[in-house]
Design an enzyme around this catalytic site. Structure first.
Site, mmCIF file in Angstrom:
data_model
loop_
_atom_site.group_PDB
_atom_site.id
_atom_site.type_symbol
_atom_site.label_atom_id
_atom_site.label_comp_id
_atom_site.label_asym_id
_atom_site.label_seq_id
_atom_site.Cartn_x
_atom_site.Cartn_y
_atom_site.Cartn_z
ATOM 1 N N TYR A 298 0.648 -1.171 0.020
ATOM 2 C CA TYR A 298 -0.052 -0.123 -0.040
ATOM 3 C C TYR A 298 0.865 1.273 0.221
ATOM 4 O O TYR A 298 0.510 2.237 -0.481
ATOM 5 C CB TYR A 298 -1.089 -0.112 1.206
ATOM 6 C CG TYR A 298 -2.344 -0.690 1.103
ATOM 7 C CD1 TYR A 298 -2.083 -2.105 0.700
ATOM 8 C CD2 TYR A 298 -3.432 -0.025 0.911
ATOM 9 C CE1 TYR A 298 -3.431 -2.686 0.579
ATOM 10 C CE2 TYR A 298 -4.616 -0.863 0.899
ATOM 11 C CZ TYR A 298 -4.791 -2.201 0.627
ATOM 12 O OH TYR A 298 -5.792 -2.784 0.531
ATOM 13 N N LYS B 147 3.157 -15.812 2.961
ATOM 14 C CA LYS B 147 3.449 -16.590 1.792
ATOM 15 C C LYS B 147 4.732 -16.868 1.798
ATOM 16 O O LYS B 147 5.541 -16.212 0.658
ATOM 17 C CB LYS B 147 2.958 -15.716 0.686
ATOM 18 C CG LYS B 147 3.030 -16.352 -0.675
ATOM 19 C CD LYS B 147 2.015 -17.383 -0.911
ATOM 20 C CE LYS B 147 1.972 -18.382 -2.109
ATOM 21 N NZ LYS B 147 1.215 -19.454 -2.130
ATOM 22 N N ASP C 193 -12.364 -9.479 3.897
ATOM 23 C CA ASP C 193 -13.403 -9.152 2.890
ATOM 24 C C ASP C 193 -14.215 -10.379 3.098
ATOM 25 O O ASP C 193 -15.451 -10.893 3.414
ATOM 26 C CB ASP C 193 -13.191 -8.950 1.724
ATOM 27 C CG ASP C 193 -13.944 -7.196 1.588
ATOM 28 O OD1 ASP C 193 -13.656 -6.612 2.476
ATOM 29 O OD2 ASP C 193 -14.157 -7.015 0.225
ATOM 30 N N ASP D 149 -6.218 -7.201 3.833
ATOM 31 C CA ASP D 149 -7.377 -6.781 3.013
ATOM 32 C C ASP D 149 -8.312 -7.627 2.381
ATOM 33 O O ASP D 149 -9.477 -7.546 2.673
ATOM 34 C CB ASP D 149 -6.879 -5.433 2.025
ATOM 35 C CG ASP D 149 -8.022 -5.048 0.888
ATOM 36 O OD1 ASP D 149 -9.012 -4.593 1.822
ATOM 37 O OD2 ASP D 149 -7.915 -5.017 0.120
ATOM 38 N N ASP E 247 -2.779 -18.456 0.972
ATOM 39 C CA ASP E 247 -3.873 -19.403 -0.154
ATOM 40 C C ASP E 247 -4.416 -20.530 0.854
ATOM 41 O O ASP E 247 -5.869 -20.709 0.826
ATOM 42 C CB ASP E 247 -3.201 -20.081 -1.253
ATOM 43 C CG ASP E 247 -1.878 -20.661 -1.068
ATOM 44 O OD1 ASP E 247 -1.506 -20.584 0.132
ATOM 45 O OD2 ASP E 247 -1.253 -21.190 -1.831
HETATM 46 C C1 IPM Z 1 -10.664 -1.604 3.655
HETATM 47 C C2 IPM Z 1 -10.821 -1.112 2.152
HETATM 48 C C3 IPM Z 1 -9.520 0.068 1.928
HETATM 49 C C4 IPM Z 1 -8.123 -0.776 1.911
HETATM 50 C C5 IPM Z 1 -9.792 0.897 0.504
HETATM 51 C C6 IPM Z 1 -10.654 1.663 0.542
HETATM 52 C C7 IPM Z 1 -8.446 1.811 0.311
HETATM 53 O O1 IPM Z 1 -10.841 -1.761 1.040
HETATM 54 O O2 IPM Z 1 -10.535 -0.788 4.465
HETATM 55 O O3 IPM Z 1 -10.443 -2.632 3.672
HETATM 56 O O4 IPM Z 1 -7.785 -1.344 0.814
HETATM 57 O O5 IPM Z 1 -7.465 -0.874 2.841
HETATM 58 MG MG MG Z 2 -10.909 -4.023 1.926
#
Ligand code: IPM
Ligand code: MG
Length: 362
Positions: free
Chosen positions: A141, A191, A251, A247, A223
């Site tokens: 990042y 990894k 999700d 990240d 993975d």
């Molecule tokens: C999160 C989001 C952010 C990230 C984006 C919006 C930059 O996906 O907080 O997980 O990738 O960190």
């Molecule tokens: Mg995210």
């Protein structure tokens, strides 16, 4: 007590979910005798439209001087041009880095009331109670060089994954500390079979383990971890991982809780000592959901649960934090659901109603 909170509501559903959360926090203030001073600043697309940048220096300064930052969401089709120099997401990245918030805590808990809202089998998600510690200010990042450039053989792009020993150590330590207060299991995700950064990560995690003999450390490739999260999610306690892996995995993990709308987060510069106010950033794990914006539809629970984390981590008010969490459970028990959590026989409510219902139960 008195607390200064900067609200960066942002774009899309951001303002609505922040508003519902503030209503809940005001109820907490009233019941427990605290005063919150909310200062609203623009971030993301809203800030780009007004100031030409995703977050102004003044807004960042205000965040630095506050007790906590409440963040909504940023982004939307209007600012989605991949060639644009300024992007809404820069707003959140600037706050994280500017405040040095390297540890992103993302708890994922299966509420039994929501077992019908997940796509997974009830017996798989039953008992899921895990927490991710995502490294938040390093890795791909922020690494340099990063650019897209022209070569004689066409365009090329480069991003850099880089981690120092210190960056790894401080975040893995947060993982160990958290595990110590929970079920004493830490999964370090990397990894290491391919990446240098991951090999250093694994070495440092192994070295640190000697200082935490009461915590069982396991290493897992990213993975394999993505597979295990679906296969046997209840086997995890605390997971610690670098920025990009975190990240993606969080999700995925959010689906264990029924909806991305249930994933709260706290971003900290290390775990606070007991009873000490500590600046932190609190944001839901989901995005700005532009299609739902302004429709009073969005699920505010991730933001409300993030505010509970604010009470716990930044304000050292665990009783108040629990009151918010209990109120959320109560409302779910009573059968109220936003659209994303709807299942048969439940009562559908909007963003505002959800906030109000929780505020009333504080
Ligand atoms: C999160 C989001 C952010 C990230 C984006 C919006 C930059 O996906 O907080 O997980 O990738 O960190
Ligand atoms: Mg995210």
């Amino acid at each position: 007590m008195k607390f200064n909170v900067v609200v960066l509501a942002g774009d899309g559903i951001g303002p609505e979910i922040c508003e519902a959360t503030i209503e809940v926090m005001e109820a907490v203030g009233k019941k427990y005798g605290h005063a919150f001073n909310w200062k609203h600043e623009l971030v993301g697309g809203a800030s780009i439209d007004k100031h030409g940048v995703a977050l102004t220096d003044e807004a960042l300064d205000l965040c630095k001087k506050s007790d906590a930052v409440l963040f909504g969401a940023v982004g939307g089709p209007k600012w989605d041009d991949p060639t644009a120099k300024v992007r809404p997401e820069q707003g959140i990245l600037i706050v994280r880095k500017g405040l040095g918030l390297f540890a992103n805590l993302r708890p994922i808990k299966m509420y039994p009331q929501l077992v019908n809202a997940t796509n997974l089998k009830p017996e798989v998600v039953k008992g899921v109670d895990l927490i991710f510690v995502r490294e938040l200010t390093g890795g791909l990042y922020y690494g340099r060089p990063r650019k897209t450039y022209q070569t004689s053989r066409g365009r090329r792009a480069i991003d850099t994954m880089v981690y120092s020993e210190k960056e790894i150590e401080r975040v893995v330590r947060v993982g160990f500390e958290l595990a110590r207060g929970r079920r004493k299991k830490l999964t370090s995700v990397d990894k290491a079979n391919v990446l240098e950064c991951s090999r250093l990560w694994r070495q440092i995690a192994t070295e640190l383990a000697a200082q935490y003999p009461d915590v069982a450390l396991e290493h897992m490739y990213v993975d394999a971890c993505s597979m295990r999260l679906i296969q046997s999610p209840a086997s995890f306690d605390v997971l610690v991982t670098e920025n990009t892996f975190g990240d993606i995995l969080t999700d995925e993990g959010s689906m264990l809780a029924g909806s991305l709308g249930m994933l709260p987060s706290a971003s900290l510069a290390g775990l606070p000592k007991e009873d000490v106010k500590t600046l932190g950033l609190y944001e839901p794990g989901h995005g700005s959901a532009p299609k739902r914006a302004g429709l009073n539809m969005a699920n505010p629970l991730a933001t409300i649960l993030s505010a509970a984390m604010m009470l716990r981590y930044s304000f050292a008010l665990p009783k108040e934090a629990k009151a918010v969490e209990d109120a959320v459970v109560k409302v779910l028990e009573e059968g109220y659901r936003t659209y994303d959590l709807m299942s048969e026989g439940m009562k559908k409510v909007g963003t505002r109603e959800m906030g109000k219902l929780i505020a009333e139960r504080i």
